[in-house]
Design a protein around this motif. Structure first.
Motif, PDB file in Angstrom:
ATOM      1  N   ASP A 187      46.062  20.726 -40.442  1.00  0.00           N
ATOM      2  CA  ASP A 187      47.095  20.503 -39.427  1.00  0.00           C
ATOM      3  C   ASP A 187      47.018  19.032 -39.006  1.00  0.00           C
ATOM      4  O   ASP A 187      45.958  18.417 -39.092  1.00  0.00           O
ATOM      5  N   GLU A 188      48.139  18.481 -38.565  1.00  0.00           N
ATOM      6  CA  GLU A 188      48.200  17.051 -38.221  1.00  0.00           C
ATOM      7  C   GLU A 188      47.673  16.223 -39.406  1.00  0.00           C
ATOM      8  O   GLU A 188      46.789  15.369 -39.245  1.00  0.00           O
ATOM      9  N   ASP A 239      43.254  24.159 -32.251  1.00  0.00           N
ATOM     10  CA  ASP A 239      44.344  25.136 -32.097  1.00  0.00           C
ATOM     11  C   ASP A 239      43.999  26.487 -32.716  1.00  0.00           C
ATOM     12  O   ASP A 239      44.639  27.487 -32.399  1.00  0.00           O
ATOM     13  N   THR A 288      52.362  24.591 -35.389  1.00  0.00           N
ATOM     14  CA  THR A 288      51.011  25.137 -35.305  1.00  0.00           C
ATOM     15  C   THR A 288      51.056  26.636 -35.029  1.00  0.00           C
ATOM     16  O   THR A 288      50.308  27.422 -35.626  1.00  0.00           O
TER      17      THR A 288
HETATM   18 MG   LIG Z   1      50.817  21.245 -33.777  1.00  0.00          MG
END
Ligand SMILES: [Mg+2]
Ligand SMILES: Nc1ncnc2c1ncn2[C@@H]1O[C@H](COP(=O)(O)OP(=O)(O)OP(=O)(O)O)[C@@H](O)[C@H]1O
Length: 366
Positions: free
Chosen positions: A240-241, A73, A47
């Motif tokens: 992300d993820e 994030d 990240t």
């Molecule tokens: Mg991450």
């Protein structure tokens, strides 16, 4: 310094590992017009590193970013660090970065009606065959949405007097869907902002009370991008993820829609300018039909031999000798291979210019 690195490239992401004089490492911005897979075990620095790349994209391109951010994030992507170089800080400060958060000053809202009927039905667990009547009632309801005031959907359905509308109301109530803060009803949706093509739209999926609401938000954004694909606006869709939204074995109807859509964008989105950047911990956690379409690979620390074998099989362009180095990577080190780098390279990622949204929780020491 390798002459092919740095000359035709423009996104400075860090330094080449093992170079004697901290040779800058660059990615080729123009090759972000392909799908990218970003992989590494938890804590390897994905990240953080993704943030380094996105800052460079903001600095050096006009490519609009749509960031699906499951852990909040990237909510500080417009918040430049005090130690950032002045020119970069000025440039980043002038970018149009819009952050949408559940319940925030800039609330993350979606118009339910704008979602394709199949997606609306998936959100309320309606099957077009098994629940034919309610599904059909939902179809007929579509024209009425603009006239329904905030949070008055259930009373509106009840007021119709029809048995099927009553059942629909019961379903919405039991699932709690009508009460979701996500719905914009007639108001402004995050997709209106995406259509204005800001430099970055951060969709914070992290602050919802339920996972169902978060998934519905992601689905609505992806549906919108896909529905409008003919506009052919080049966009980088960062997930992300990604295992949350593109599981190989989706169970719920919404998860099935999400996987289906991402696989479709992976297969056909490139020519419409819908370019994916999928980040996750293990390749097996993302649908193989999405992975196999990725022409760019970023690999951070990965100690599982099985995962590395799988990567070697899917990403034939990543040299085995470099893949094997991955278990020894320190945090922030990565292998880049594929079209977006002049040659496969090991890189020490540079420092972030903006603040991270969520950093790891430290162990309290006595
Ligand atoms: Mg991450
Ligand atoms: N290059 C770096 N320099 C400084 N700190 C870093 C760097 N990379 C990661 N960190 C820090 O290490 C922690 C973990 O990094 P990060 O959240 O990026 O890992 P991750 O691979 O995304 O993990 P997960 O899969 O669990 O999300 C964060 O607190 C981050 O600030």
């Amino acid at each position: 310094m390798s002459p092919s690195v740095g000359v035709m490239a423009d996104l400075r992401i860090g330094t080449l590992l093992e170079s004697e004089e901290h040779t800058p490492a660059h990615l080729l911005a123009k090759r972000l017009n392909r799908h990218t897979f970003w992989c590494g075990q938890s804590g390897s620095g994905k990240t953080y590193a993704l943030g380094v790349l996105l800052e460079q994209v903001l600095l050096h391109t006009r490519l609009p970013l749509v960031i699906l951010d499951p852990n909040s994030d990237f909510v500080k992507l417009s918040d430049v660090r005090q130690d950032a170089p002045v020119d970069a800080a000025d440039a980043l400060g002038s970018r149009d970065i819009r952050v949408f958060r559940p319940g925030g000053d800039n609330p993350l809202k979606i118009r339910m009606l704008d979602m394709p009927l199949r997606s609306q039905a998936a959100v309320v667990h309606l099957d077009p065959i098994l629940d034919a009547e309610e599904y059909n009632a939902m179809l007929s309801l579509a024209t009425e949405y603009p006239r329904i005031k905030d949070h008055h959907l259930v009373p509106h359905l009840r007021a119709s007097g029809a048995e099927v509308m009553h059942r629909l109301a019961l379903r919405l109530e039991n699932l709690g869907v009508a009460e979701w803060g996500l719905w914009a009803w007639g108001g402004r949706s995050v997709t209106d902002d995406i259509d204005e093509r800001p430099d970055a739209t951060v969709v914070d999926l992290g602050g919802f009370a339920t996972q169902a609401e978060s998934r519905a938000a992601a689905l609505a954004v992806l549906d919108h991008l896909w529905t409008h694909r003919e506009e052919r606006v080049g966009r980088l869709i960062v997930i992300d993820e990604a295992h949350n939204l593109c599981s190989p074995d989706p169970v719920s109807a919404v998860d099935q829609r999400l996987t289906e859509l991402i696989v479709q964008i992976a297969a056909e989105g490139r020519k419409y300018g819908l370019w994916l950047l999928l980040s996750t911990q293990r390749p097996s956690k993302v649908h193989p039909n999405a992975l196999s379409q990725c022409d760019n690979l970023a690999l951070m620390r990965m100690s599982s031999p099985r995962d590395l074998d799988e990567l070697a099989e899917i990403f034939g362009y990543a040299p085995g000798a470099l893949l094997e180095r991955s278990p020894m990577f320190a945090q922030g080190q990565a292998l880049f291979a594929g079209g977006f780098i002049a040659q496969p390279s090991l890189v020490q990622m540079g420092d972030r210019l903006t603040h991270e949204g969520g950093i790891d929780v430290p162990v309290p020491i006595r």
